[in-house]
Design a protein around this motif. Structure first.
Motif, mmCIF file in Angstrom:
data_model
loop_
_atom_site.group_PDB
_atom_site.id
_atom_site.type_symbol
_atom_site.label_atom_id
_atom_site.label_comp_id
_atom_site.label_asym_id
_atom_site.label_seq_id
_atom_site.Cartn_x
_atom_site.Cartn_y
_atom_site.Cartn_z
ATOM 1 N N UNK A 100 0.826 -1.203 0.000
ATOM 2 C CA UNK A 100 0.000 0.000 0.000
ATOM 3 C C UNK A 100 0.867 1.263 0.000
ATOM 4 N N UNK A 101 1.945 1.230 0.792
ATOM 5 C CA UNK A 101 2.853 2.384 0.871
ATOM 6 C C UNK A 101 3.462 2.696 -0.499
ATOM 7 N N UNK A 102 3.809 1.627 -1.222
ATOM 8 C CA UNK A 102 4.374 1.802 -2.573
ATOM 9 C C UNK A 102 3.353 2.478 -3.501
ATOM 10 N N UNK A 103 2.084 2.042 -3.420
ATOM 11 C CA UNK A 103 1.043 2.637 -4.259
ATOM 12 C C UNK A 103 0.749 4.083 -3.841
ATOM 13 N N UNK A 115 3.385 6.258 -5.314
ATOM 14 C CA UNK A 115 3.196 6.460 -6.759
ATOM 15 C C UNK A 115 1.855 7.114 -7.093
ATOM 16 N N UNK A 116 1.070 7.411 -6.039
ATOM 17 C CA UNK A 116 -0.257 8.032 -6.209
ATOM 18 C C UNK A 116 -1.161 7.199 -7.130
ATOM 19 N N UNK A 117 -1.150 5.875 -6.933
ATOM 20 C CA UNK A 117 -1.940 4.986 -7.810
ATOM 21 C C UNK A 117 -3.017 4.214 -7.040
ATOM 22 N N UNK A 118 -3.277 4.606 -5.773
ATOM 23 C CA UNK A 118 -4.286 3.892 -4.978
ATOM 24 C C UNK A 118 -5.490 4.804 -4.735
ATOM 25 N N UNK A 119 -6.682 4.236 -4.797
ATOM 26 C CA UNK A 119 -7.913 5.034 -4.669
ATOM 27 C C UNK A 119 -8.694 4.749 -3.395
ATOM 28 N N UNK A 120 -8.666 3.514 -2.942
ATOM 29 C CA UNK A 120 -9.365 3.220 -1.681
ATOM 30 C C UNK A 120 -8.917 1.889 -1.095
ATOM 31 N N UNK A 121 -9.103 1.781 0.219
ATOM 32 C CA UNK A 121 -8.886 0.521 0.917
ATOM 33 C C UNK A 121 -10.197 0.184 1.625
ATOM 34 N N UNK A 122 -10.614 -1.077 1.533
ATOM 35 C CA UNK A 122 -11.855 -1.510 2.164
ATOM 36 C C UNK A 122 -11.571 -2.743 3.020
#
Length: 202
Positions: free
Chosen positions: A69-72, A75-82
């Motif tokens: 998650x930290x890597x994403x 890179x600003x490539x993560x939108x949400x965690x559920x």
């Protein structure tokens, strides 16, 4: 923490948000009784007392997820965690903790620290974690053993790492929804909410 006292860098922001998720997930698993209380140990962070798992297998799993998650985030490539809580007996989804993540992609081009003191951000994070702890006051009791899944939504063209798989959104039928506080580092903003299955009227 890669940041100054008065400002925060993209790397510092990614680390701070990943830390929040690590403590937030642990807190949900403890508060909702997914694992027995003796599997947790108390630590001090953000000037507050928090519970983290002492179970080696769970610890290893969460560290792997948060590291990815930290890597994403970087890179600003993560939108949400559920985080989805499911009844083991019926496989029914009972709770869905959703954390929407907004990334300011301009931080990828500009490495100058953003002007927001770390203490202020940590204060906002503390408020969200306190709400997670207080959630037991309104969430229905989980009467049967439950399991949990973590879903992470990324940009569509992103390659899926090994050991990860595509998943359904795990929606809840007849849900109740409670919005929790949000926090922002000025680079990443996290908005939280919990959706849960309505308790059946007696």
């Amino acid at each position: 923490m890669t940041s100054t006292l008065k400002g925060i860098t993209l790397k510092g922001s990614a680390e701070l948000v990943a830390d929040f998720f690590s403590f937030g997930i642990n807190s949900i698993l403890y508060q909702r009784g997914i694992y027995p209380p003796e599997k947790f140990t108390r630590v001090s962070h953000y000037d507050m007392s928090l519970l983290v798992t002492a179970d080696p297998e769970l610890k290893n799993y969460l560290e792997t997820v948060v590291s990815q998650l930290k890597e994403w985030l970087l890179n600003c490539t993560v939108q949400k965690l559920v985080l989805v809580i499911t009844c083991l007996k019926t496989d029914e989804v009972l709770e869905r903790w959703q954390f929407d993540i907004e990334c300011d992609k301009s931080a990828l081009e500009c490495s100058a620290p953003r002007e927001k003191p770390i203490q202020v951000i940590q204060g906002e994070v503390r408020s969200v974690l306190r709400q997670i702890t207080a959630s037991v006051t309104f969430l229905p009791l989980l009467e049967n053993p439950c399991s949990f899944n973590l879903l992470i939504y990324t940009d569509k063209d992103l390659a899926i790492p090994e050991n990860w798989e595509e998943s359904s959104p795990h929606h809840i039928s007849q849900p109740e929804e409670v919005r929790l506080r949000s926090f922002t580092t000025t680079i990443h903003k996290v908005c939280s909410q919990v959706t849960y299955k309505k308790a059946c009227p007696l």
